[in-house]
Design a protein around this motif. Structure first.
Motif, PDB file in Angstrom:
ATOM      1  N   PRO A   1      41.819  35.165  30.028  1.00  0.00           N
ATOM      2  CA  PRO A   1      43.301  34.348  29.663  1.00  0.00           C
ATOM      3  C   PRO A   1      44.419  35.576  29.894  1.00  0.00           C
ATOM      4  CG  PRO A   1      41.481  33.857  27.940  1.00  0.00           C
ATOM      5  CD  PRO A   1      41.039  34.866  28.723  1.00  0.00           C
ATOM      6  N   ASN A   2      44.104  36.810  29.502  1.00  0.00           N
ATOM      7  CA  ASN A   2      45.337  37.839  29.885  1.00  0.00           C
ATOM      8  C   ASN A   2      44.641  38.905  30.480  1.00  0.00           C
ATOM      9  OD1 ASN A   2      47.278  36.614  28.029  1.00  0.00           O
ATOM     10  ND2 ASN A   2      45.812  36.752  26.414  1.00  0.00           N
ATOM     11  N   PRO A   3      44.581  38.544  31.905  1.00  0.00           N
ATOM     12  CA  PRO A   3      43.984  39.557  32.684  1.00  0.00           C
ATOM     13  C   PRO A   3      44.752  40.815  32.740  1.00  0.00           C
ATOM     14  CG  PRO A   3      44.975  37.972  34.058  1.00  0.00           C
ATOM     15  CD  PRO A   3      45.021  37.487  32.695  1.00  0.00           C
ATOM     16  N   SER A   4      44.124  42.151  32.630  1.00  0.00           N
ATOM     17  CA  SER A   4      44.863  43.120  32.971  1.00  0.00           C
ATOM     18  C   SER A   4      45.040  43.590  34.376  1.00  0.00           C
ATOM     19  CB  SER A   4      43.877  44.258  32.188  1.00  0.00           C
ATOM     20  OG  SER A   4      42.799  44.570  33.150  1.00  0.00           O
ATOM     21  N   ARG A   5      45.775  44.559  34.666  1.00  0.00           N
ATOM     22  CA  ARG A   5      46.074  45.039  36.101  1.00  0.00           C
ATOM     23  C   ARG A   5      44.660  45.401  36.667  1.00  0.00           C
ATOM     24  NH1 ARG A   5      50.477  46.771  38.816  1.00  0.00           N
ATOM     25  NH2 ARG A   5      50.049  47.972  40.719  1.00  0.00           N
ATOM     26  N   ALA A   6      43.746  45.996  35.927  1.00  0.00           N
ATOM     27  CA  ALA A   6      42.517  46.408  36.610  1.00  0.00           C
ATOM     28  C   ALA A   6      41.682  45.260  36.993  1.00  0.00           C
ATOM     29  CB  ALA A   6      41.521  47.328  35.854  1.00  0.00           C
ATOM     30  N   GLN A   7      41.731  44.129  36.215  1.00  0.00           N
ATOM     31  CA  GLN A   7      41.044  42.934  36.431  1.00  0.00           C
ATOM     32  C   GLN A   7      41.595  41.940  37.673  1.00  0.00           C
ATOM     33  OE1 GLN A   7      41.423  41.455  32.226  1.00  0.00           O
ATOM     34  NE2 GLN A   7      39.331  41.650  31.808  1.00  0.00           N
ATOM     35  N   LEU A   8      42.958  42.156  37.591  1.00  0.00           N
ATOM     36  CA  LEU A   8      43.693  41.215  38.707  1.00  0.00           C
ATOM     37  C   LEU A   8      43.288  41.998  40.143  1.00  0.00           C
ATOM     38  CD1 LEU A   8      47.337  40.737  37.016  1.00  0.00           C
ATOM     39  CD2 LEU A   8      45.574  39.011  37.935  1.00  0.00           C
ATOM     40  N   GLU A   9      43.326  43.479  40.116  1.00  0.00           N
ATOM     41  CA  GLU A   9      42.917  43.702  41.360  1.00  0.00           C
ATOM     42  C   GLU A   9      41.669  43.696  41.641  1.00  0.00           C
ATOM     43  OE1 GLU A   9      43.549  48.077  40.224  1.00  0.00           O
ATOM     44  OE2 GLU A   9      45.670  47.918  41.016  1.00  0.00           O
ATOM     45  N   GLU A  10      40.827  43.386  40.557  1.00  0.00           N
ATOM     46  CA  GLU A  10      39.193  43.015  40.904  1.00  0.00           C
ATOM     47  C   GLU A  10      39.357  41.664  41.389  1.00  0.00           C
ATOM     48  OE1 GLU A  10      35.241  42.831  41.416  1.00  0.00           O
ATOM     49  OE2 GLU A  10      36.548  44.486  41.343  1.00  0.00           O
ATOM     50  N   PHE A  11      39.977  40.724  40.990  1.00  0.00           N
ATOM     51  CA  PHE A  11      40.044  39.425  41.305  1.00  0.00           C
ATOM     52  C   PHE A  11      40.298  39.432  42.808  1.00  0.00           C
ATOM     53  CE2 PHE A  11      42.651  35.834  42.590  1.00  0.00           C
ATOM     54  CZ  PHE A  11      41.783  34.865  42.392  1.00  0.00           C
ATOM     55  N   ALA A  12      41.514  40.217  43.300  1.00  0.00           N
ATOM     56  CA  ALA A  12      41.750  40.492  44.698  1.00  0.00           C
ATOM     57  C   ALA A  12      40.732  40.934  45.498  1.00  0.00           C
ATOM     58  CB  ALA A  12      43.108  41.170  44.833  1.00  0.00           C
ATOM     59  N   GLY A  13      40.118  42.173  44.912  1.00  0.00           N
ATOM     60  CA  GLY A  13      39.280  42.455  45.616  1.00  0.00           C
ATOM     61  C   GLY A  13      37.898  41.500  45.788  1.00  0.00           C
ATOM     62  N   ALA A  14      37.183  40.962  44.947  1.00  0.00           N
ATOM     63  CA  ALA A  14      36.164  40.071  45.082  1.00  0.00           C
ATOM     64  C   ALA A  14      36.561  38.776  45.851  1.00  0.00           C
ATOM     65  CB  ALA A  14      35.839  39.488  43.563  1.00  0.00           C
ATOM     66  N   ALA A  15      37.775  38.459  45.750  1.00  0.00           N
ATOM     67  CA  ALA A  15      38.247  37.254  46.807  1.00  0.00           C
ATOM     68  C   ALA A  15      38.362  38.012  48.006  1.00  0.00           C
ATOM     69  CB  ALA A  15      39.577  37.075  46.236  1.00  0.00           C
ATOM     70  N   SER A  16      38.445  39.165  48.335  1.00  0.00           N
ATOM     71  CA  SER A  16      38.426  39.551  49.671  1.00  0.00           C
ATOM     72  C   SER A  16      37.026  39.681  50.390  1.00  0.00           C
ATOM     73  CB  SER A  16      39.418  40.831  49.914  1.00  0.00           C
ATOM     74  OG  SER A  16      40.549  40.541  49.330  1.00  0.00           O
ATOM     75  N   ARG A  17      36.307  40.057  49.433  1.00  0.00           N
ATOM     76  CA  ARG A  17      34.787  40.221  49.834  1.00  0.00           C
ATOM     77  C   ARG A  17      34.110  38.742  50.233  1.00  0.00           C
ATOM     78  NH1 ARG A  17      35.199  43.806  45.530  1.00  0.00           N
ATOM     79  NH2 ARG A  17      34.038  42.232  44.128  1.00  0.00           N
ATOM     80  N   GLY A  18      34.374  37.816  49.188  1.00  0.00           N
ATOM     81  CA  GLY A  18      34.118  36.462  49.517  1.00  0.00           C
ATOM     82  C   GLY A  18      34.421  35.936  50.574  1.00  0.00           C
ATOM     83  N   LEU A  19      35.601  36.121  50.704  1.00  0.00           N
ATOM     84  CA  LEU A  19      36.622  35.523  51.958  1.00  0.00           C
ATOM     85  C   LEU A  19      35.722  36.216  53.488  1.00  0.00           C
ATOM     86  CD1 LEU A  19      39.177  34.387  53.560  1.00  0.00           C
ATOM     87  CD2 LEU A  19      40.085  36.561  53.022  1.00  0.00           C
ATOM     88  N   ASP A  20      35.483  37.633  53.405  1.00  0.00           N
ATOM     89  CA  ASP A  20      34.894  38.169  54.680  1.00  0.00           C
ATOM     90  C   ASP A  20      33.627  37.727  54.941  1.00  0.00           C
ATOM     91  OD1 ASP A  20      34.728  40.206  56.643  1.00  0.00           O
ATOM     92  OD2 ASP A  20      33.339  40.972  55.216  1.00  0.00           O
ATOM     93  N   ARG A  21      32.931  37.449  53.778  1.00  0.00           N
ATOM     94  CA  ARG A  21      31.406  36.752  53.799  1.00  0.00           C
ATOM     95  C   ARG A  21      31.720  35.151  54.490  1.00  0.00           C
ATOM     96  NH1 ARG A  21      28.240  34.502  49.823  1.00  0.00           N
ATOM     97  NH2 ARG A  21      29.387  35.465  48.286  1.00  0.00           N
ATOM     98  N   GLY A  22      32.396  34.521  53.828  1.00  0.00           N
ATOM     99  CA  GLY A  22      32.569  33.152  53.987  1.00  0.00           C
ATOM    100  C   GLY A  22      33.158  32.724  55.556  1.00  0.00           C
ATOM    101  N   LEU A  23      33.959  33.802  56.088  1.00  0.00           N
ATOM    102  CA  LEU A  23      34.448  33.864  57.306  1.00  0.00           C
ATOM    103  C   LEU A  23      33.431  34.150  58.261  1.00  0.00           C
ATOM    104  CD1 LEU A  23      38.111  35.064  57.023  1.00  0.00           C
ATOM    105  CD2 LEU A  23      37.366  32.748  57.534  1.00  0.00           C
ATOM    106  N   HIS A  24      32.317  34.924  58.157  1.00  0.00           N
ATOM    107  CA  HIS A  24      31.405  35.459  58.731  1.00  0.00           C
ATOM    108  C   HIS A  24      30.480  34.237  58.976  1.00  0.00           C
ATOM    109  CE1 HIS A  24      27.415  37.329  59.610  1.00  0.00           C
ATOM    110  NE2 HIS A  24      28.250  38.287  60.039  1.00  0.00           N
ATOM    111  N   ASP A  25      29.993  33.624  57.896  1.00  0.00           N
ATOM    112  CA  ASP A  25      28.991  32.557  57.900  1.00  0.00           C
ATOM    113  C   ASP A  25      29.630  31.563  59.034  1.00  0.00           C
ATOM    114  OD1 ASP A  25      27.455  33.942  56.313  1.00  0.00           O
ATOM    115  OD2 ASP A  25      27.873  32.751  54.790  1.00  0.00           O
ATOM    116  N   ALA A  26      31.126  31.181  58.637  1.00  0.00           N
ATOM    117  CA  ALA A  26      31.589  30.239  59.476  1.00  0.00           C
ATOM    118  C   ALA A  26      31.811  30.728  60.914  1.00  0.00           C
ATOM    119  CB  ALA A  26      33.129  30.040  59.078  1.00  0.00           C
ATOM    120  N   ALA A  27      31.936  32.016  61.289  1.00  0.00           N
ATOM    121  CA  ALA A  27      31.914  32.383  62.869  1.00  0.00           C
ATOM    122  C   ALA A  27      30.727  32.333  63.336  1.00  0.00           C
ATOM    123  CB  ALA A  27      32.559  33.872  62.693  1.00  0.00           C
TER     124      ALA A  27
END
Length: 210
Positions: free
Chosen positions: A122-148
């Motif tokens: 509910p109240n994410p810290s800066r570190a948690q928001l950075e991890e959100f962005a990092g995990a989203a990027s990793r999932g993005l990379d994997r999903g686009l790889h599968d689509a390619a």
């Protein structure tokens, strides 16, 4: 001089007899039922181009699935955040352009994905928001790889798809990183859409102006 036997009746020439027999239907041919031609089922063949178009329509959904897995979000959180409604809204997209694909992915990330993340944090810290962005990027990379990989299976050129994938990844990753930074600010303004950028047609779908 001995008497000769009475003259035998004239027999038909062999060739004439064979010809007459050939003209007459044989009992076996008369008794053999005519074989019915097997019915052919209706077969719908989809061209490679049509299959590739269908694959492009699933790029956003496949990529968002990978992002959900990377973030380890719970099913209850995703359901409460409106996952099904959002995925249903993009299930049959009318715009196959790259900017539209990027928008659908980005909108899903900052929409139901981030809402589900907030339900668990509910109240994410800066570190948690950075991890959100990092995990989203990793999932993005994997999903686009599968689509390619799927697009190449339908005949798309490897070097073209690789370049498109890299551009799409950079576009959405930068937008997500900017969104995460905005969430760290006290005022937290609304995130901007990546469609405002002049992005190339990354998945070969073409733009409306073409």
């Amino acid at each position: 001089m001995p008497d000769l036997p009475p003259t035998s009746p004239v027999r038909p020439e062999p060739i004439d007899a064979v010809a007459r027999v050939a003209e007459e239907p044989t009992p076996r041919a008369q008794e053999r039922p005519q074989q019915a031609q097997p019915e052919r089922g209706v077969q719908v063949e989809i061209s490679l181009a049509a299959r590739e178009s269908l694959a492009r329509a699933e790029v956003a959904t496949r990529t968002l699935d990978s992002i959900e897995e990377e973030l380890s979000l719970g099913e209850k959180s995703l359901e409460a955040a409106g996952r099904e409604a959002f995925l249903e809204s993009i299930r049959e997209p009318s715009d196959p352009s790259t900017s539209a694909i990027a928008d659908r992915i980005f909108t899903g990330i900052i929409g139901y994905v981030y809402d589900a993340f907030q339900l668990e944090e509910p109240n994410p810290s800066r570190a948690q928001l950075e991890e959100f962005a990092g995990a989203a990027s990793r999932g993005l990379d994997r999903g686009l790889h599968d689509a390619a990989s799927l697009l190449m299976a339908f005949g798309a050129r490897r070097e073209v798809v690789a370049a498109e994938r890299a551009e799409t990844f950079e576009t959405v990753r930068n937008a997500v990183a900017h969104f995460a930074e905005e969430q760290m600010r006290p005022d937290r303004p609304e995130p901007s859409e990546p469609t405002e950028r002049n992005t190339p047609d990354l998945f070969g779908g073409g733009s409306d102006s073409e």
